[in-house]
Design a protein around this motif. Structure first.
Motif, PDB file in Angstrom:
ATOM      1  N   ILE A  27      11.229  -5.538  -1.713  1.00  0.00           N
ATOM      2  CA  ILE A  27      10.113  -6.000  -1.623  1.00  0.00           C
ATOM      3  C   ILE A  27       9.450  -4.913  -2.657  1.00  0.00           C
ATOM      4  CG2 ILE A  27       8.182  -5.972   0.004  1.00  0.00           C
ATOM      5  CD1 ILE A  27       9.908  -6.306   2.096  1.00  0.00           C
ATOM      6  N   SER A  28       9.773  -4.135  -2.308  1.00  0.00           N
ATOM      7  CA  SER A  28       8.668  -2.650  -3.352  1.00  0.00           C
ATOM      8  C   SER A  28       9.164  -2.584  -5.474  1.00  0.00           C
ATOM      9  CB  SER A  28       9.408  -1.420  -3.233  1.00  0.00           C
ATOM     10  OG  SER A  28      11.096  -1.212  -4.088  1.00  0.00           O
ATOM     11  N   VAL A  35       9.302   2.402  -1.986  1.00  0.00           N
ATOM     12  CA  VAL A  35      10.302   2.150  -0.735  1.00  0.00           C
ATOM     13  C   VAL A  35       9.420   2.093   0.355  1.00  0.00           C
ATOM     14  CG1 VAL A  35      11.982   1.949   0.126  1.00  0.00           C
ATOM     15  CG2 VAL A  35      12.608   1.851  -2.153  1.00  0.00           C
ATOM     16  N   PHE A  36       8.928   3.851   0.619  1.00  0.00           N
ATOM     17  CA  PHE A  36       7.967   4.463   1.253  1.00  0.00           C
ATOM     18  C   PHE A  36       6.883   3.540   2.136  1.00  0.00           C
ATOM     19  CE2 PHE A  36       4.999   6.781   3.145  1.00  0.00           C
ATOM     20  CZ  PHE A  36       5.412   8.099   3.916  1.00  0.00           C
ATOM     21  N   HIS A  41       3.598   0.408   5.852  1.00  0.00           N
ATOM     22  CA  HIS A  41       3.267  -1.537   6.027  1.00  0.00           C
ATOM     23  C   HIS A  41       3.846  -1.630   7.360  1.00  0.00           C
ATOM     24  CE1 HIS A  41       0.396  -1.201   3.518  1.00  0.00           C
ATOM     25  NE2 HIS A  41       0.349  -1.284   2.634  1.00  0.00           N
ATOM     26  N   ARG A  42       5.241  -1.727   7.292  1.00  0.00           N
ATOM     27  CA  ARG A  42       6.296  -2.541   7.720  1.00  0.00           C
ATOM     28  C   ARG A  42       5.832  -1.773   9.623  1.00  0.00           C
ATOM     29  NH1 ARG A  42      12.642  -3.833   7.536  1.00  0.00           N
ATOM     30  NH2 ARG A  42      12.092  -1.961   5.650  1.00  0.00           N
TER      31      ARG A  42
END
Length: 80
Positions: A27-28, A35-36, A41-42
């Motif tokens: 996704i990143s 990734v952070f 967001h997750r």
């Protein structure tokens, strides 16, 4: 746009990508964010919908119409 849970567009986008089986790393790369940031967001989305884990987040998003049902995705040609 906000939803019943006041999820941001980006939180919905992350949840949608997760529902398609993408990892945080994938996704990143796709969204050109770290990734952070994906994980932030997750985590924020999970807190807003009171989800215990990512699978629970995705289930709640489908249940409450945050994004389209599996059938609608198939009809529009989106790989599920």
């Amino acid at each position: 746009m906000t939803t019943i849970f006041d999820l941001t567009e980006r939180e919905i986008e992350i949840a949608r990508e997760l529902s398609h089986g993408l990892s945080s790393d994938e996704i990143s790369t796709k969204l050109f964010i770290s990734v952070f940031t994906v994980n932030t967001h997750r985590r924020n989305a999970m807190m807003k919908v009171h989800a215990k884990n990512t699978a629970h987040l995705i289930r709640k998003c489908f249940e409450f119409g945050v994004f389209k049902s599996r059938e609608e995705l198939i009809l529009t040609g989106v790989k599920y």
